[in-house]
Design a protein around this motif. Structure first.
Motif, PDB file in Angstrom:
ATOM      1  N   ALA A   1       0.837  -1.212   0.000  1.00 58.54           N
ATOM      2  CA  ALA A   1       0.000   0.000   0.000  1.00 58.54           C
ATOM      3  C   ALA A   1       0.869   1.258   0.000  1.00 58.54           C
ATOM      4  O   ALA A   1       0.570   2.223  -0.714  1.00 58.54           O
ATOM      5  CB  ALA A   1      -0.930  -0.011   1.210  1.00 58.54           C
ATOM      6  N   GLU A   2       1.948   1.262   0.752  1.00 55.80           N
ATOM      7  CA  GLU A   2       2.881   2.397   0.748  1.00 55.80           C
ATOM      8  C   GLU A   2       3.475   2.591  -0.644  1.00 55.80           C
ATOM      9  O   GLU A   2       3.597   3.725  -1.128  1.00 55.80           O
ATOM     10  CB  GLU A   2       4.040   2.152   1.721  1.00 55.80           C
ATOM     11  CG  GLU A   2       3.734   2.285   3.177  1.00 55.80           C
ATOM     12  CD  GLU A   2       4.984   1.999   3.991  1.00 55.80           C
ATOM     13  OE1 GLU A   2       6.008   2.701   3.792  1.00 55.80           O
ATOM     14  OE2 GLU A   2       4.943   1.066   4.821  1.00 55.80           O
ATOM     15  N   LEU A   3       3.852   1.479  -1.253  1.00 56.74           N
ATOM     16  CA  LEU A   3       4.460   1.521  -2.577  1.00 56.74           C
ATOM     17  C   LEU A   3       3.474   2.066  -3.614  1.00 56.74           C
ATOM     18  O   LEU A   3       3.808   2.942  -4.411  1.00 56.74           O
ATOM     19  CB  LEU A   3       4.924   0.112  -2.956  1.00 56.74           C
ATOM     20  CG  LEU A   3       5.724  -0.065  -4.218  1.00 56.74           C
ATOM     21  CD1 LEU A   3       7.011   0.744  -4.172  1.00 56.74           C
ATOM     22  CD2 LEU A   3       6.044  -1.549  -4.410  1.00 56.74           C
ATOM     23  N   ARG A   4       2.270   1.582  -3.553  1.00 51.84           N
ATOM     24  CA  ARG A   4       1.250   2.050  -4.496  1.00 51.84           C
ATOM     25  C   ARG A   4       0.962   3.535  -4.296  1.00 51.84           C
ATOM     26  O   ARG A   4       0.825   4.296  -5.259  1.00 51.84           O
ATOM     27  CB  ARG A   4      -0.023   1.228  -4.323  1.00 51.84           C
ATOM     28  CG  ARG A   4      -1.047   1.495  -5.383  1.00 51.84           C
ATOM     29  CD  ARG A   4      -2.160   0.488  -5.347  1.00 51.84           C
ATOM     30  NE  ARG A   4      -3.027   0.715  -6.481  1.00 51.84           N
ATOM     31  CZ  ARG A   4      -4.323   0.476  -6.478  1.00 51.84           C
ATOM     32  NH1 ARG A   4      -4.907  -0.031  -5.410  1.00 51.84           N
ATOM     33  NH2 ARG A   4      -5.043   0.730  -7.545  1.00 51.84           N
ATOM     34  N   THR A   5       0.891   3.953  -3.051  1.00 51.36           N
ATOM     35  CA  THR A   5       0.655   5.363  -2.742  1.00 51.36           C
ATOM     36  C   THR A   5       1.769   6.239  -3.291  1.00 51.36           C
ATOM     37  O   THR A   5       1.505   7.315  -3.842  1.00 51.36           O
ATOM     38  CB  THR A   5       0.502   5.555  -1.215  1.00 51.36           C
ATOM     39  OG1 THR A   5      -0.607   4.775  -0.763  1.00 51.36           O
ATOM     40  CG2 THR A   5       0.294   7.010  -0.860  1.00 51.36           C
ATOM     41  N   ALA A   6       3.007   5.790  -3.167  1.00 57.01           N
ATOM     42  CA  ALA A   6       4.148   6.562  -3.686  1.00 57.01           C
ATOM     43  C   ALA A   6       3.999   6.788  -5.189  1.00 57.01           C
ATOM     44  O   ALA A   6       4.210   7.904  -5.689  1.00 57.01           O
ATOM     45  CB  ALA A   6       5.461   5.837  -3.390  1.00 57.01           C
ATOM     46  N   HIS A   7       3.622   5.755  -5.907  1.00 59.10           N
ATOM     47  CA  HIS A   7       3.464   5.892  -7.358  1.00 59.10           C
ATOM     48  C   HIS A   7       2.243   6.735  -7.727  1.00 59.10           C
ATOM     49  O   HIS A   7       2.319   7.619  -8.591  1.00 59.10           O
ATOM     50  CB  HIS A   7       3.388   4.512  -8.018  1.00 59.10           C
ATOM     51  CG  HIS A   7       4.716   3.831  -8.080  1.00 59.10           C
ATOM     52  ND1 HIS A   7       5.703   4.203  -8.960  1.00 59.10           N
ATOM     53  CD2 HIS A   7       5.226   2.818  -7.360  1.00 59.10           C
ATOM     54  CE1 HIS A   7       6.758   3.446  -8.785  1.00 59.10           C
ATOM     55  NE2 HIS A   7       6.500   2.594  -7.817  1.00 59.10           N
ATOM     56  N   LEU A   8       1.119   6.476  -7.085  1.00 63.25           N
ATOM     57  CA  LEU A   8      -0.096   7.241  -7.390  1.00 63.25           C
ATOM     58  C   LEU A   8       0.072   8.720  -7.048  1.00 63.25           C
ATOM     59  O   LEU A   8      -0.403   9.591  -7.778  1.00 63.25           O
ATOM     60  CB  LEU A   8      -1.290   6.646  -6.645  1.00 63.25           C
ATOM     61  CG  LEU A   8      -1.783   5.291  -7.161  1.00 63.25           C
ATOM     62  CD1 LEU A   8      -2.740   4.663  -6.163  1.00 63.25           C
ATOM     63  CD2 LEU A   8      -2.418   5.426  -8.532  1.00 63.25           C
ATOM     64  N   SER A   9       0.757   9.004  -5.964  1.00 65.04           N
ATOM     65  CA  SER A   9       0.979  10.398  -5.562  1.00 65.04           C
ATOM     66  C   SER A   9       1.766  11.167  -6.610  1.00 65.04           C
ATOM     67  O   SER A   9       1.494  12.345  -6.868  1.00 65.04           O
ATOM     68  CB  SER A   9       1.719  10.450  -4.223  1.00 65.04           C
ATOM     69  OG  SER A   9       0.911   9.934  -3.193  1.00 65.04           O
ATOM     70  N   ALA A  10       2.740  10.503  -7.226  1.00 68.29           N
ATOM     71  CA  ALA A  10       3.535  11.169  -8.270  1.00 68.29           C
ATOM     72  C   ALA A  10       2.655  11.530  -9.467  1.00 68.29           C
ATOM     73  O   ALA A  10       2.825  12.592 -10.078  1.00 68.29           O
ATOM     74  CB  ALA A  10       4.692  10.266  -8.700  1.00 68.29           C
TER      75      ALA A  10
END
Length: 175
Positions: A143-152
């Motif tokens: 979830a952290e990883l996905r958030t990092a990508h989506l946030s960009a």
């Protein structure tokens, strides 16, 4: 058996003799995973591991990408087609680099946790409480990883004009 049913069955058996074979014979149930037994971490291919360790997207930003929010790496690849200004290029590089650094760090944790889970399954004695804890940790990291990508992707909407976003979608084949 009605004549019509018998005729249909005879035709089917003539076309495909396997239909008439003994229904009790042994069937082969090959797994699509059969070739993956040699993977170091069974749940991840080597390509997955490589992508995660380099901070790559791993398809985690599709929700943004397919809903009109461009990704920074792709934007930089298309800088000339999108007519990016020097300032836009610089801002996009900063977003991409920050995302990759964060994703790389998180990806390393993700791979390590998957490797630890793999080790426990190899030992063959993992119990339900430990399994639940380990899987919850892995999914939290995902979830952290996905958030990092989506946030960009969200950040990129503040860098590009509406016309550039439309052009991006066309170039990527979404329009």
């Amino acid at each position: 058996m009605p004549k019509r049913t018998a005729l249909i069955m005879a035709t089917l058996f003539a076309v495909n003799p396997a239909l008439a074979a003994d229904p009790h014979r042994e069937h082969v149930h090959a797994s699509p995973y059969a070739g993956e037994k040699s993977h170091e971490i069974k749940s991840l291919s080597q390509a997955d591991v490589d992508e995660l360790l380099r901070g790559g997207g791993w398809g985690l930003a599709k929700a943004a990408e397919l809903n009109g929010m461009p990704g920074p790496s792709h934007v930089l690849d298309m800088a000339s087609e999108l007519s990016l200004s020097a300032e836009q290029v610089e801002r996009t590089r900063k977003i991409r680099d920050a995302m990759r650094r964060e994703a790389k760090t998180i990806g390393e944790r993700f791979v390590a946790k998957e490797a630890a889970l793999e080790t426990r399954f190899r030992a063959g004695d993992i119990a339900e409480p430990e399994l639940k804890t380990r899987v919850a940790e892995i999914e939290s990291i995902r979830a952290e990883l996905r958030t990092a990508h989506l946030s960009a992707h969200i950040e990129m909407t503040r860098v590009l004009s509406a016309e550039q976003v439309r052009r991006y979608a066309t170039l990527r084949g979404y329009r």
